[in-house]
Design an enzyme around this catalytic site. Structure first.
Site, PDB file in Angstrom:
ATOM      1  NE  ARG A 181      40.751  32.471   1.122  1.00 22.85           N
ATOM      2  CZ  ARG A 181      39.757  31.858   0.890  1.00 22.85           C
ATOM      3  NH1 ARG A 181      40.743  31.020   0.906  1.00 22.85           N
ATOM      4  NH2 ARG A 181      38.515  31.582   1.290  1.00 22.85           N
ATOM      5  CE  LYS A 200      37.942  33.257   6.680  1.00 26.96           C
ATOM      6  NZ  LYS A 200      36.293  32.368   5.180  1.00 26.96           N
ATOM      7  CG  ASN A 201      33.716  31.882   8.018  1.00 24.59           C
ATOM      8  OD1 ASN A 201      34.289  32.611   7.494  1.00 24.59           O
ATOM      9  ND2 ASN A 201      34.257  30.869   7.920  1.00 24.59           N
ATOM     10  CB  CYS A 210      38.632  26.988  -3.238  1.00 27.83           C
ATOM     11  SG  CYS A 210      37.024  25.794  -1.277  1.00 27.83           S
ATOM     12  CG  ASP A 241      35.883  26.672   9.063  1.00 23.89           C
ATOM     13  OD1 ASP A 241      34.978  27.064   9.148  1.00 23.89           O
ATOM     14  OD2 ASP A 241      35.851  26.075   8.172  1.00 23.89           O
ATOM     15  NE  ARG A 289      33.180  24.609  -0.273  1.00 24.13           N
ATOM     16  CZ  ARG A 289      33.580  25.991   0.335  1.00 24.13           C
ATOM     17  NH1 ARG A 289      35.104  25.914   0.259  1.00 24.13           N
ATOM     18  NH2 ARG A 289      33.288  26.703   1.899  1.00 24.13           N
TER      19      ARG A 289
HETATM   20  C1  EPZ Z   1      31.105  27.992   5.640  1.00 27.27           C
HETATM   21  O1  EPZ Z   1      31.490  27.531   4.119  1.00 27.27           O
HETATM   22  C2  EPZ Z   1      32.355  28.874   5.903  1.00 27.27           C
HETATM   23  N1  EPZ Z   1      32.315  29.961   4.699  1.00 27.27           N
HETATM   24  C3  EPZ Z   1      33.720  28.038   6.271  1.00 27.27           C
HETATM   25  O2  EPZ Z   1      34.723  28.234   6.514  1.00 27.27           O
HETATM   26  C4  EPZ Z   1      33.233  26.522   6.784  1.00 27.27           C
HETATM   27  O3  EPZ Z   1      33.807  25.602   6.279  1.00 27.27           O
HETATM   28  C5  EPZ Z   1      31.705  26.408   5.959  1.00 27.27           C
HETATM   29  O4  EPZ Z   1      30.811  27.532   5.908  1.00 27.27           O
HETATM   30  C6  EPZ Z   1      31.033  24.840   6.932  1.00 27.27           C
HETATM   31  O5  EPZ Z   1      31.371  25.524   8.296  1.00 27.27           O
HETATM   32  C7  EPZ Z   1      32.033  31.034   4.748  1.00 27.27           C
HETATM   33  O6  EPZ Z   1      31.189  31.033   5.771  1.00 27.27           O
HETATM   34  C8  EPZ Z   1      32.462  31.857   4.621  1.00 27.27           C
HETATM   35  P1  EPZ Z   1      28.687  25.246   3.475  1.00 27.27           P
HETATM   36  P2  EPZ Z   1      30.384  27.010   3.254  1.00 27.27           P
HETATM   37  O7  EPZ Z   1      27.105  25.300   2.507  1.00 27.27           O
HETATM   38  O8  EPZ Z   1      29.005  28.304   3.467  1.00 27.27           O
HETATM   39  C9  EPZ Z   1      27.760  21.182   0.337  1.00 27.27           C
HETATM   40  C10 EPZ Z   1      36.814  28.787   6.518  1.00 27.27           C
HETATM   41  O9  EPZ Z   1      38.169  28.411   6.591  1.00 27.27           O
HETATM   42  N2  EPZ Z   1      27.421  21.933   0.314  1.00 27.27           N
HETATM   43  O10 EPZ Z   1      28.157  24.577   5.101  1.00 27.27           O
HETATM   44  O11 EPZ Z   1      30.434  26.942   1.678  1.00 27.27           O
HETATM   45  C11 EPZ Z   1      29.557  21.596   0.496  1.00 27.27           C
HETATM   46  O12 EPZ Z   1      29.910  21.220  -0.025  1.00 27.27           O
HETATM   47  C12 EPZ Z   1      36.179  28.923   5.576  1.00 27.27           C
HETATM   48  O13 EPZ Z   1      36.922  29.778   7.153  1.00 27.27           O
HETATM   49  C13 EPZ Z   1      26.238  21.269  -0.559  1.00 27.27           C
HETATM   50  O14 EPZ Z   1      26.711  20.165  -1.529  1.00 27.27           O
HETATM   51  O15 EPZ Z   1      29.264  26.014   3.957  1.00 27.27           O
HETATM   52  C14 EPZ Z   1      30.183  20.887   1.670  1.00 27.27           C
HETATM   53  O16 EPZ Z   1      30.657  19.889   1.084  1.00 27.27           O
HETATM   54  C15 EPZ Z   1      36.155  27.232   4.508  1.00 27.27           C
HETATM   55  N3  EPZ Z   1      25.539  21.823  -1.580  1.00 27.27           N
HETATM   56  C16 EPZ Z   1      28.620  21.064   2.696  1.00 27.27           C
HETATM   57  O17 EPZ Z   1      27.856  20.981   2.046  1.00 27.27           O
HETATM   58  C17 EPZ Z   1      25.329  23.694  -1.310  1.00 27.27           C
HETATM   59  O18 EPZ Z   1      24.347  24.078  -1.980  1.00 27.27           O
HETATM   60  C18 EPZ Z   1      29.182  22.198   3.907  1.00 27.27           C
HETATM   61  O19 EPZ Z   1      29.325  23.706   2.890  1.00 27.27           O
HETATM   62  C19 EPZ Z   1      26.371  24.053  -0.061  1.00 27.27           C
HETATM   63  C20 EPZ Z   1      27.364  23.126   0.471  1.00 27.27           C
END
Ligand code: EPZ
Length: 434
Positions: free
Chosen positions: A414, A38-39, A132, A322, A137
């Site tokens: 999802r 998915k990701n 979410c 995850d 997020r």
């Molecule tokens: C991706 O989310 C994945 N989703 C998530 O999978 C996964 O848990 C996550 O990466 C970490 O590996 C998809 O790929 C669609 P991040 P993403 O940006 O991109 C903070 C699942 O269950 N952050 O690496 O949103 C954020 O709040 C899902 O399949 C900021 O603060 O993850 C979080 O605490 C859930 N500012 C941390 O960084 C920003 O601008 C990691 O977020 C961006 C992120």
């Protein structure tokens, strides 16, 4: 199949009511093929916007989030047709640059369309992705990076209005945190930008490399994926290509956990064992036998499970956030006290309350979860709190005494193609009701 209003309304109404009835106590044995990630599929579908003509994605998982991404592509004017796990996207009709609020709300990771639409059309309007189940997020890193590349972004009433008056230019960008989404958005904005973009402290997840491989197959010039320094040389245009989505490493971990928690043995196929390098050792520390060979991983749990004291979720190549709820389910039945530290998301222990309704002995103290294994879990009616929390409850239900009803199955759909069909194929007894 084309995506439109009626399909969405019909789908939404019956999704909300669906539940899974799980008869616990079955030992799971067998071989399960793992579907596409998915990701990876979601950023790849967004990346199709950047390529002229037709792109064909194989091994695209049949998931509600993927269907939502296909609806966004249709809304932009692309032709998006799905046939099984193959999705064909033609961007000749690409005309819109806005993603309506209702589509943005369906899936917060739609923010990855921002970089792609900006890169191709030079403007984009979409609503701020809501928080979410995992907590707020934020997208501050996405916005800051795109502004450094020349984007002008106005945010008013929750709407992001983005333009690039002088076009997108390459930039040197250092991420304060190796955000997966921010790394992806920068890559998508950079491939057609003028000049070179360098991302320092880039995310290193396998899905990032999958995106780079796809974009390079479309004619992009990206180097360094898999490391914390990614370099992108902008090119004039990208052409469509044919590409296969990588396997879903979290789904693979989920199926292996089903064998671990029920004392069975499962071989997962169509996987890349190296993507599970930080997960398999945890199963071994629990006392499972684990063998990786070719595109398969085999796990056998013939001995009582042992607690694991030192699980800490980290950016790749660390233990994936995850998989945190997935291994938590198994640890509820392990002898001793396990400790999990969740360093990525601030609200990712919501499954604990539901697990305790099944007799688990677990509690969260801030970022730390403490799980004392119990001899017996009891079937109960529980509610999926988020995608992976829902999968956690299904796993717990497999090992519980009696029947477990898991509500809000749409959250699980999802990220898992018919989780009940897959687990039933290995001997589970799960019925989707409602
Ligand atoms: C991706 O989310 C994945 N989703 C998530 O999978 C996964 O848990 C996550 O990466 C970490 O590996 C998809 O790929 C669609 P991040 P993403 O940006 O991109 C903070 C699942 O269950 N952050 O690496 O949103 C954020 O709040 C899902 O399949 C900021 O603060 O993850 C979080 O605490 C859930 N500012 C941390 O960084 C920003 O601008 C990691 O977020 C961006 C992120």
């Amino acid at each position: 199949m084309l995506y439109g209003q009626n399909e969405r309304i019909a789908r939404k109404e019956d999704d909300d009511m669906q539940k899974l009835a799980i008869e616990g106590g079955k030992i799971l044995n067998g071989e399960l093929a793992v579907h596409g990630a998915k990701n990876s599929a979601l950023p790849l579908l967004a990346a199709c916007v950047l390529a002229r003509g037709e792109t064909v994605l194989h091994n695209c998982p049949r998931l509600s989030d993927v269907f939502a991404a296909c609806r966004i592509l249709s809304q932009l004017g692309c032709k998006c047709q799905r046939n099984g796990s193959t999705v064909a996207v033609n961007t000749d009709g690409l005309v819109n640059f806005d993603v309506p609020d209702e589509l943005m709300r369906e899936m917060r990771s739609s923010i990855v369309f921002l970089g792609a639409i900006l890169g191709r059309l030079g403007k984009c309007r979409l609503s701020f992705p809501g928080g979410c189940e995992l907590g707020p997020r934020p997208i501050d890193m996405h916005i800051a990076a795109l502004k450094r590349m020349g984007a002008v972004i106005h945010e008013e009433y929750g709407i992001l209005d983005c333009t690039v008056p002088k076009g997108l230019s390459g930039a040197k960008i250092t991420l304060p945190f190796p955000s997966v989404g921010a790394t992806e958005n920068i890559m998508l904005a950079a491939v057609l930008a003028k000049g070179e973009t360098v991302i320092h402290n880039a995310a290193r997840e396998p899905e990032i490399s999958d995106l780079a491989d796809f974009l390079n197959a479309c004619g992009a010039k990206i180097k360094g994926c898999g490391t914390d320094r990614i370099t992108i040389q902008g090119v004039a245009e990208l052409h469509g290509c044919e590409f296969a989505v990588m396997p879903d490493r979290i789904v693979a971990a989920t199926y292996l956990a089903a064998a671990a928690i029920t004392g069975g043995e499962i071989r997962v196929t169509h996987v890349r064992p190296q993507d599970l390098d930080s997960v398999l050792p945890v199963f071994e520390q629990m006392g499972c036998s684990v063998y990786a060979y070719g595109a398969s991983v085999y796990l056998s749990a013939k001995k009582p499970l042992k607690a694991v004291k030192n699980i800490r979720t980290m950016p790749y190549p660390g233990f994936p956030t995850d998989a945190q709820a997935i291994v938590m389910a198994v640890l509820c039945k392990a002898r001793g006290t396990s400790v999990i530290v969740e360093t990525i998301f601030e609200n990712r222990f919501r499954q604990i309350d539901e697990l305790c309704r099944m007799g688990a002995d677990a509690k969260a103290e801030g970022k730390v979860a403490i799980i004392d294994g119990v001899k017996t879990l009891y079937g109960a009616t529980v509610r999926a709190t988020d995608l992976r929390g829902g999968a956690c409850l299904v796993l717990a239900g497999l090992a519980a005494q009696g029947q477990t009803i898991v509500e809000s199955v749409k959250l699980i759909d999802r990220g898992y193609e018919s989780i009940e069909d897959s687990l039933n194929a290995a001997g589970a007894k799960i019925l989707r009701i409602g």
